[in-house]
Design an enzyme around this catalytic site. Structure first.
Site, PDB file in Angstrom:
ATOM      1  N   ARG A 185       0.822  -1.215   0.000  1.00  0.00           N
ATOM      2  CA  ARG A 185       0.000   0.000   0.000  1.00  0.00           C
ATOM      3  C   ARG A 185       0.855   1.264   0.000  1.00  0.00           C
ATOM      4  O   ARG A 185       0.544   2.231  -0.706  1.00  0.00           O
ATOM      5  CB  ARG A 185      -0.949   0.001   1.200  1.00  0.00           C
ATOM      6  CG  ARG A 185      -1.918   1.187   1.170  1.00  0.00           C
ATOM      7  CD  ARG A 185      -3.003   1.067   2.226  1.00  0.00           C
ATOM      8  NE  ARG A 185      -2.465   1.137   3.582  1.00  0.00           N
ATOM      9  CZ  ARG A 185      -3.222   1.056   4.682  1.00  0.00           C
ATOM     10  NH1 ARG A 185      -4.533   0.901   4.565  1.00  0.00           N
ATOM     11  NH2 ARG A 185      -2.676   1.129   5.875  1.00  0.00           N
ATOM     12  N   LYS A 215      -2.340   7.232   1.353  1.00  0.00           N
ATOM     13  CA  LYS A 215      -1.999   7.399   2.774  1.00  0.00           C
ATOM     14  C   LYS A 215      -0.806   8.349   2.872  1.00  0.00           C
ATOM     15  O   LYS A 215       0.335   7.942   3.084  1.00  0.00           O
ATOM     16  CB  LYS A 215      -1.687   6.056   3.430  1.00  0.00           C
ATOM     17  CG  LYS A 215      -1.761   6.082   4.951  1.00  0.00           C
ATOM     18  CD  LYS A 215      -1.674   4.675   5.520  1.00  0.00           C
ATOM     19  CE  LYS A 215      -1.680   4.683   7.029  1.00  0.00           C
ATOM     20  NZ  LYS A 215      -2.962   5.134   7.602  1.00  0.00           N
ATOM     21  N   GLU A 244     -15.591   7.131   6.166  1.00  0.00           N
ATOM     22  CA  GLU A 244     -14.601   6.545   7.072  1.00  0.00           C
ATOM     23  C   GLU A 244     -14.397   7.465   8.263  1.00  0.00           C
ATOM     24  O   GLU A 244     -14.933   8.577   8.320  1.00  0.00           O
ATOM     25  CB  GLU A 244     -13.276   6.345   6.339  1.00  0.00           C
ATOM     26  CG  GLU A 244     -12.688   7.651   5.799  1.00  0.00           C
ATOM     27  CD  GLU A 244     -11.417   7.460   4.987  1.00  0.00           C
ATOM     28  OE1 GLU A 244     -10.811   6.384   5.093  1.00  0.00           O
ATOM     29  OE2 GLU A 244     -11.039   8.397   4.253  1.00  0.00           O
TER      30      GLU A 244
END
Length: 398
Positions: free
Chosen positions: A154, A248, A281
Protein backbone atom coordinates in the site's frame (compact mmCIF):
# COMPACT_ATOMS: atom_id res chain seq x y z
CA UNK A 1 18.28 2.28 -7.42
CA UNK A 2 20.62 2.61 -4.49
CA UNK A 3 21.89 -0.49 -2.80
CA UNK A 4 20.90 -1.46 0.73
CA UNK A 5 23.10 0.32 3.28
CA UNK A 6 25.07 -1.77 5.73
CA UNK A 7 23.23 -2.08 9.04
CA UNK A 8 25.86 -3.95 11.02
CA UNK A 9 26.15 -1.25 13.69
CA UNK A 10 23.58 1.30 14.89
CA UNK A 11 24.62 4.82 14.05
CA UNK A 12 24.54 5.62 17.76
CA UNK A 13 27.59 3.36 18.03
CA UNK A 14 29.30 4.89 15.01
CA UNK A 15 29.43 8.66 15.55
CA UNK A 16 30.80 10.40 12.51
CA UNK A 17 32.28 13.28 14.49
CA UNK A 18 33.05 13.78 18.12
CA UNK A 19 33.21 17.21 19.74
CA UNK A 20 35.09 17.86 22.92
CA UNK A 21 34.81 20.92 25.11
CA UNK A 22 36.39 22.07 28.31
CA UNK A 23 33.33 23.86 29.64
CA UNK A 24 29.77 22.54 29.74
CA UNK A 25 26.57 24.46 30.32
CA UNK A 26 23.71 22.97 32.26
CA UNK A 27 20.59 21.95 30.39
CA UNK A 28 18.13 24.82 30.44
CA UNK A 29 20.79 27.40 31.34
CA UNK A 30 20.62 30.74 29.58
CA UNK A 31 24.39 31.16 29.61
CA UNK A 32 26.75 30.27 26.81
CA UNK A 33 30.01 28.65 27.94
CA UNK A 34 33.36 30.31 27.29
CA UNK A 35 34.48 29.16 23.87
CA UNK A 36 34.95 30.39 20.34
CA UNK A 37 32.54 29.22 17.63
CA UNK A 38 32.37 30.05 13.94
CA UNK A 39 29.47 32.30 13.02
CA UNK A 40 29.09 32.79 9.27
CA UNK A 41 31.69 35.30 8.09
CA UNK A 42 32.89 36.16 11.57
CA UNK A 43 33.23 34.40 14.90
CA UNK A 44 31.54 34.42 18.26
CA UNK A 45 33.71 35.45 21.17
CA UNK A 46 32.25 34.63 24.58
CA UNK A 47 33.18 36.51 27.71
CA UNK A 48 32.79 34.80 31.09
CA UNK A 49 29.35 35.31 32.54
CA UNK A 50 25.89 35.46 31.02
CA UNK A 51 24.88 35.41 27.38
CA UNK A 52 23.99 39.10 27.73
CA UNK A 53 27.70 39.89 27.86
CA UNK A 54 28.55 37.93 24.73
CA UNK A 55 30.33 39.99 22.11
CA UNK A 56 30.10 39.34 18.39
CA UNK A 57 33.12 40.28 16.30
CA UNK A 58 32.46 40.26 12.55
CA UNK A 59 34.97 40.41 9.73
CA UNK A 60 34.55 42.15 6.40
CA UNK A 61 35.68 41.35 2.87
CA UNK A 62 36.08 45.10 2.23
CA UNK A 63 38.74 45.66 4.90
CA UNK A 64 36.34 47.53 7.13
CA UNK A 65 37.15 47.91 10.79
CA UNK A 66 35.88 45.25 13.14
CA UNK A 67 32.80 46.42 15.00
CA UNK A 68 31.91 45.20 18.50
CA UNK A 69 28.28 44.84 19.45
CA UNK A 70 26.39 43.24 22.32
CA UNK A 71 23.81 40.53 21.79
CA UNK A 72 20.73 41.31 23.85
CA UNK A 73 18.74 38.15 23.12
CA UNK A 74 19.77 36.56 26.40
CA UNK A 75 17.26 33.71 26.10
CA UNK A 76 18.63 32.47 22.77
CA UNK A 77 22.06 30.92 23.32
CA UNK A 78 24.21 29.72 20.46
CA UNK A 79 24.69 26.00 20.99
CA UNK A 80 27.35 23.63 19.83
CA UNK A 81 26.33 20.32 18.30
CA UNK A 82 27.07 18.48 21.54
CA UNK A 83 25.06 20.98 23.58
CA UNK A 84 22.10 20.70 21.24
CA UNK A 85 22.28 16.92 21.52
CA UNK A 86 22.31 17.13 25.31
CA UNK A 87 19.25 19.35 25.26
CA UNK A 88 17.45 17.01 22.88
CA UNK A 89 18.13 14.15 25.26
CA UNK A 90 16.89 16.19 28.22
CA UNK A 91 13.77 17.15 26.31
CA UNK A 92 13.04 13.48 25.59
CA UNK A 93 13.50 12.59 29.24
CA UNK A 94 11.33 15.44 30.51
CA UNK A 95 8.55 15.19 27.93
CA UNK A 96 7.86 11.49 27.61
CA UNK A 97 4.45 10.77 26.10
CA UNK A 98 2.33 7.66 25.94
CA UNK A 99 4.63 6.04 23.42
CA UNK A 100 8.25 4.94 23.59
CA UNK A 101 10.45 5.07 20.50
CA UNK A 102 12.78 2.08 20.51
CA UNK A 103 14.60 2.31 17.18
CA UNK A 104 14.73 4.42 14.04
CA UNK A 105 16.11 3.85 10.57
CA UNK A 106 16.94 6.78 8.31
CA UNK A 107 18.32 6.55 4.80
CA UNK A 108 19.81 10.00 5.42
CA UNK A 109 22.30 8.71 7.97
CA UNK A 110 22.18 5.22 6.47
CA UNK A 111 21.57 3.10 9.54
CA UNK A 112 19.62 2.42 12.70
CA UNK A 113 19.76 4.28 16.00
CA UNK A 114 18.22 3.33 19.33
CA UNK A 115 18.82 6.79 20.84
CA UNK A 116 15.47 8.67 20.81
CA UNK A 117 17.24 12.05 20.77
CA UNK A 118 18.87 11.09 17.45
CA UNK A 119 15.54 10.17 15.85
CA UNK A 120 15.25 13.31 13.75
CA UNK A 121 14.31 14.31 10.21
CA UNK A 122 16.05 17.14 8.27
CA UNK A 123 14.09 20.39 8.40
CA UNK A 124 14.46 20.77 4.62
CA UNK A 125 12.90 17.37 3.94
CA UNK A 126 10.04 17.89 1.51
CA UNK A 127 7.81 15.83 3.81
CA UNK A 128 8.40 18.32 6.63
CA UNK A 129 7.84 21.67 4.93
CA UNK A 130 5.55 20.63 2.06
CA UNK A 131 3.82 17.49 3.32
CA UNK A 132 5.24 15.55 0.38
CA UNK A 133 5.45 12.10 1.92
CA UNK A 134 3.48 8.90 2.48
CA UNK A 135 3.47 6.49 5.39
CA UNK A 136 2.11 3.24 6.71
CA UNK A 137 2.07 1.17 9.88
CA UNK A 138 2.39 -2.53 10.66
CA UNK A 139 1.63 -4.06 14.04
CA UNK A 140 4.20 -6.07 16.01
CA UNK A 141 2.62 -8.95 17.90
CA UNK A 142 4.55 -11.51 19.95
CA UNK A 143 7.69 -11.08 17.87
CA UNK A 144 5.95 -11.08 14.48
CA UNK A 145 5.17 -8.29 12.03
CA UNK A 146 1.51 -8.48 11.08
CA UNK A 147 0.51 -7.89 7.45
CA UNK A 148 3.84 -6.23 6.65
CA UNK A 149 3.65 -7.12 2.96
CA UNK A 150 0.09 -5.84 2.65
CA UNK A 151 1.04 -2.51 4.22
CA UNK A 152 4.26 -2.35 2.19
CA UNK A 153 2.32 -2.81 -1.05
CA UNK A 154 0.00 0.00 0.00
CA UNK A 155 2.77 2.49 0.78
CA UNK A 156 4.39 1.75 -2.57
CA UNK A 157 1.05 2.46 -4.27
CA UNK A 158 0.72 5.66 -2.25
CA UNK A 159 4.27 6.70 -3.20
CA UNK A 160 3.48 6.22 -6.89
CA UNK A 161 0.35 8.37 -6.53
CA UNK A 162 2.42 11.04 -4.74
CA UNK A 163 5.15 10.89 -7.44
CA UNK A 164 7.77 9.78 -4.93
CA UNK A 165 10.46 7.48 -6.29
CA UNK A 166 11.62 4.58 -4.16
CA UNK A 167 15.08 5.01 -2.57
CA UNK A 168 15.53 1.20 -2.68
CA UNK A 169 13.66 -1.64 -4.29
CA UNK A 170 10.78 -3.32 -2.45
CA UNK A 171 12.79 -6.23 -1.04
CA UNK A 172 15.49 -3.94 0.33
CA UNK A 173 12.87 -1.75 2.00
CA UNK A 174 11.30 -4.86 3.49
CA UNK A 175 14.67 -6.01 4.80
CA UNK A 176 15.40 -2.60 6.34
CA UNK A 177 12.05 -2.57 8.13
CA UNK A 178 12.56 -6.05 9.59
CA UNK A 179 16.10 -5.20 10.72
CA UNK A 180 14.86 -2.03 12.39
CA UNK A 181 12.32 -3.99 14.45
CA UNK A 182 15.01 -6.56 15.26
CA UNK A 183 17.34 -3.84 16.55
CA UNK A 184 14.57 -2.43 18.74
CA UNK A 185 14.01 -5.74 20.57
CA UNK A 186 10.32 -4.84 20.59
CA UNK A 187 7.96 -7.81 20.68
CA UNK A 188 4.68 -5.92 20.94
CA UNK A 189 4.14 -2.52 19.41
CA UNK A 190 4.06 -1.04 15.94
CA UNK A 191 6.36 -0.15 13.06
CA UNK A 192 5.65 3.13 11.30
CA UNK A 193 7.54 4.05 8.16
CA UNK A 194 7.63 6.91 5.67
CA UNK A 195 8.69 7.45 2.07
CA UNK A 196 9.54 11.08 1.41
CA UNK A 197 10.56 13.17 -1.57
CA UNK A 198 13.62 13.83 0.60
CA UNK A 199 15.70 16.79 1.78
CA UNK A 200 17.42 19.34 -0.41
CA UNK A 201 15.84 22.78 -0.26
CA UNK A 202 12.66 24.69 0.60
CA UNK A 203 11.32 24.99 -2.94
CA UNK A 204 7.82 23.86 -3.86
CA UNK A 205 9.06 21.22 -6.28
CA UNK A 206 11.59 18.60 -5.17
CA UNK A 207 12.88 18.14 -8.73
CA UNK A 208 16.08 20.06 -8.04
CA UNK A 209 17.35 17.37 -5.66
CA UNK A 210 15.07 14.37 -6.23
CA UNK A 211 16.70 12.16 -3.59
CA UNK A 212 13.85 10.28 -1.88
CA UNK A 213 14.22 9.17 1.72
CA UNK A 214 13.02 6.28 3.85
CA UNK A 215 12.39 6.58 7.59
CA UNK A 216 11.08 3.97 10.01
CA UNK A 217 10.36 4.07 13.75
CA UNK A 218 9.48 1.26 16.15
CA UNK A 219 6.88 2.37 18.69
CA UNK A 220 5.84 0.77 21.93
CA UNK A 221 2.58 2.03 23.43
CA UNK A 222 2.44 2.49 27.18
CA UNK A 223 -1.34 2.22 27.47
CA UNK A 224 -3.19 -1.12 27.61
CA UNK A 225 -5.45 -2.07 24.72
CA UNK A 226 -9.03 -0.85 25.22
CA UNK A 227 -11.95 -2.59 23.52
CA UNK A 228 -14.73 -0.77 25.36
CA UNK A 229 -17.45 0.68 23.12
CA UNK A 230 -17.26 4.36 22.15
CA UNK A 231 -19.34 7.29 20.95
CA UNK A 232 -18.83 8.94 17.53
CA UNK A 233 -20.24 12.04 15.85
CA UNK A 234 -20.63 13.15 12.25
CA UNK A 235 -17.68 15.30 11.20
CA UNK A 236 -18.26 18.84 10.01
CA UNK A 237 -14.67 19.00 8.74
CA UNK A 238 -14.65 18.40 4.96
CA UNK A 239 -13.06 15.11 4.06
CA UNK A 240 -10.28 14.86 1.51
CA UNK A 241 -11.29 14.26 -2.13
CA UNK A 242 -10.84 10.68 -3.39
CA UNK A 243 -7.46 11.38 -5.03
CA UNK A 244 -6.01 12.18 -1.61
CA UNK A 245 -8.28 10.08 0.59
CA UNK A 246 -7.19 6.89 -1.19
CA UNK A 247 -3.52 7.83 -0.70
CA UNK A 248 -2.00 7.40 2.77
CA UNK A 249 -0.06 10.64 2.77
CA UNK A 250 1.24 12.72 5.68
CA UNK A 251 -1.31 15.44 4.86
CA UNK A 252 -3.44 14.69 7.92
CA UNK A 253 -4.65 18.15 8.93
CA UNK A 254 -8.30 17.34 8.06
CA UNK A 255 -7.94 14.10 10.03
CA UNK A 256 -6.49 15.93 13.03
CA UNK A 257 -9.20 18.59 12.98
CA UNK A 258 -11.87 15.90 12.71
CA UNK A 259 -10.41 14.08 15.72
CA UNK A 260 -10.21 17.31 17.74
CA UNK A 261 -13.82 18.10 16.85
CA UNK A 262 -14.85 14.71 18.24
CA UNK A 263 -12.90 15.20 21.46
CA UNK A 264 -14.42 18.64 21.94
CA UNK A 265 -17.85 17.00 21.78
CA UNK A 266 -17.07 14.15 24.14
CA UNK A 267 -16.71 11.57 21.36
CA UNK A 268 -13.95 9.19 20.34
CA UNK A 269 -13.81 10.12 16.64
CA UNK A 270 -15.91 11.84 13.98
CA UNK A 271 -17.25 9.99 10.95
CA UNK A 272 -16.95 11.46 7.46
CA UNK A 273 -19.64 11.41 4.80
CA UNK A 274 -18.68 11.63 1.13
CA UNK A 275 -19.95 14.29 -1.29
CA UNK A 276 -23.04 12.16 -2.01
CA UNK A 277 -23.89 11.79 1.66
CA UNK A 278 -22.83 8.15 2.00
CA UNK A 279 -20.83 6.98 4.99
CA UNK A 280 -17.09 7.14 4.24
CA UNK A 281 -14.60 6.55 7.07
CA UNK A 282 -13.16 7.83 10.33
CA UNK A 283 -10.04 10.02 10.62
CA UNK A 284 -7.70 7.00 10.78
CA UNK A 285 -9.92 3.96 10.60
CA UNK A 286 -12.63 2.34 8.52
CA UNK A 287 -16.18 1.70 9.69
CA UNK A 288 -18.45 -1.33 9.35
CA UNK A 289 -21.96 -2.31 10.32
CA UNK A 290 -24.01 -5.38 11.11
CA UNK A 291 -27.41 -4.91 9.49
CA UNK A 292 -30.76 -5.98 10.87
CA UNK A 293 -30.47 -8.91 8.46
CA UNK A 294 -27.23 -9.94 10.21
CA UNK A 295 -24.97 -9.01 7.32
CA UNK A 296 -21.56 -7.34 7.68
CA UNK A 297 -21.55 -4.18 5.59
CA UNK A 298 -18.64 -1.84 4.78
CA UNK A 299 -18.46 1.29 2.60
CA UNK A 300 -16.78 0.97 -0.80
CA UNK A 301 -13.03 1.63 -0.84
CA UNK A 302 -13.10 3.67 -4.07
CA UNK A 303 -13.28 7.06 -2.29
CA UNK A 304 -11.57 6.23 1.01
CA UNK A 305 -8.40 4.57 2.23
CA UNK A 306 -8.24 0.89 1.45
CA UNK A 307 -7.81 -0.36 5.01
CA UNK A 308 -5.60 -3.41 5.41
CA UNK A 309 -7.28 -4.29 8.71
CA UNK A 310 -10.74 -3.77 7.23
CA UNK A 311 -9.96 -6.05 4.29
CA UNK A 312 -8.55 -8.68 6.61
CA UNK A 313 -11.69 -8.50 8.74
CA UNK A 314 -13.78 -9.09 5.61
CA UNK A 315 -11.77 -12.26 4.99
CA UNK A 316 -12.03 -13.43 8.60
CA UNK A 317 -15.77 -12.72 8.61
CA UNK A 318 -16.22 -15.59 6.18
CA UNK A 319 -15.57 -17.92 9.12
CA UNK A 320 -18.59 -16.47 10.89
CA UNK A 321 -20.62 -16.85 7.70
CA UNK A 322 -19.66 -20.52 7.43
CA UNK A 323 -20.74 -21.07 11.03
CA UNK A 324 -24.07 -19.35 10.51
CA UNK A 325 -23.22 -16.42 12.79
CA UNK A 326 -23.35 -13.99 9.86
CA UNK A 327 -25.55 -14.06 6.79
CA UNK A 328 -22.85 -12.53 4.59
CA UNK A 329 -20.16 -9.84 4.26
CA UNK A 330 -19.95 -7.23 1.51
CA UNK A 331 -18.99 -3.66 0.57
CA UNK A 332 -21.58 -1.19 -0.70
CA UNK A 333 -22.77 2.38 -0.40
CA UNK A 334 -24.12 2.86 3.12
CA UNK A 335 -26.51 5.67 4.04
CA UNK A 336 -26.47 7.41 7.40
CA UNK A 337 -29.97 6.08 8.08
CA UNK A 338 -28.80 2.51 7.44
CA UNK A 339 -25.78 3.04 9.66
CA UNK A 340 -27.68 4.48 12.60
CA UNK A 341 -30.33 1.77 12.40
CA UNK A 342 -27.77 -1.05 12.27
CA UNK A 343 -27.63 -3.74 14.94
CA UNK A 344 -23.91 -3.10 15.42
CA UNK A 345 -21.37 -0.52 14.31
CA UNK A 346 -17.61 -0.87 14.59
CA UNK A 347 -14.35 0.93 13.85
CA UNK A 348 -11.59 -1.01 12.07
CA UNK A 349 -7.89 -0.14 11.94
CA UNK A 350 -4.41 -1.09 13.07
CA UNK A 351 -4.72 1.24 16.06
CA UNK A 352 -8.18 0.21 17.27
CA UNK A 353 -8.36 -3.29 15.72
CA UNK A 354 -12.14 -3.84 16.01
CA UNK A 355 -13.92 -1.45 18.37
CA UNK A 356 -17.63 -1.19 18.98
CA UNK A 357 -19.54 2.07 18.48
CA UNK A 358 -22.42 2.44 20.94
CA UNK A 359 -23.63 5.94 20.06
CA UNK A 360 -23.57 8.05 16.92
CA UNK A 361 -24.72 11.66 17.27
CA UNK A 362 -26.65 10.68 20.43
CA UNK A 363 -28.36 7.89 18.47
CA UNK A 364 -28.04 4.55 20.26
CA UNK A 365 -26.63 1.85 18.00
CA UNK A 366 -28.39 -1.48 18.50
CA UNK A 367 -29.02 -2.04 22.19
CA UNK A 368 -26.21 0.29 23.26
CA UNK A 369 -23.81 -2.52 24.13
CA UNK A 370 -20.85 -4.19 22.43
CA UNK A 371 -22.42 -6.60 19.98
CA UNK A 372 -21.61 -10.31 19.52
CA UNK A 373 -20.37 -9.98 15.92
CA UNK A 374 -18.03 -7.12 16.83
CA UNK A 375 -16.59 -9.16 19.69
CA UNK A 376 -16.27 -12.26 17.52
CA UNK A 377 -14.43 -10.33 14.80
CA UNK A 378 -12.08 -8.80 17.39
CA UNK A 379 -11.28 -12.27 18.75
CA UNK A 380 -10.67 -13.60 15.24
CA UNK A 381 -8.36 -10.69 14.42
CA UNK A 382 -6.32 -11.07 17.62
CA UNK A 383 -6.04 -14.81 16.99
CA UNK A 384 -4.94 -14.09 13.41
CA UNK A 385 -2.27 -11.67 14.69
CA UNK A 386 -0.89 -14.37 16.98
CA UNK A 387 -1.20 -17.53 14.92
CA UNK A 388 -2.21 -16.53 11.41
CA UNK A 389 -0.78 -17.95 8.17
CA UNK A 390 2.69 -16.98 6.81
CA UNK A 391 0.96 -14.59 4.42
CA UNK A 392 0.18 -12.26 7.33
CA UNK A 393 2.87 -13.12 9.94
CA UNK A 394 6.55 -12.30 9.37
CA UNK A 395 8.90 -13.58 12.12
CA UNK A 396 11.41 -11.05 13.44
CA UNK A 397 15.00 -12.37 13.83
CA UNK A 398 16.02 -10.87 17.17
Amino acid sequence: MASLPSLTKPISQNPITRQTTTDHSHIGSKAVPCRTSLLRSGFLYSQPGSFRNTRTVRSSNQNEALVDSYIKTSDVPLLTCSEATERLKAHRENHKGKQEFLAMYSSIFGGITTDPSAMVIPIDDHMVHRGHGVFDTAAIMDGYLYELDQHLNRIIRSAAMAKINLPFDKEDIRSILIKTVSASKCRNGSLRYWLSAGPGDFQLSPSSHNKPALYAVVIQDQLPFDSKGVKVITSSVPMKPPQFATMKSVNYLPNVLSKLEAEENGAFVAIWLDEEGFIAEGPNMNVAFVTKDNELLMPHFDKILSGCTAKRVLTLAERLVSKGKLRGARVANVTVDEGKKASEMMLLGSGVLVRAVLYWDEQVIGDGREGPVTQALLNLLIEDMKSGPPSVLIPIPY
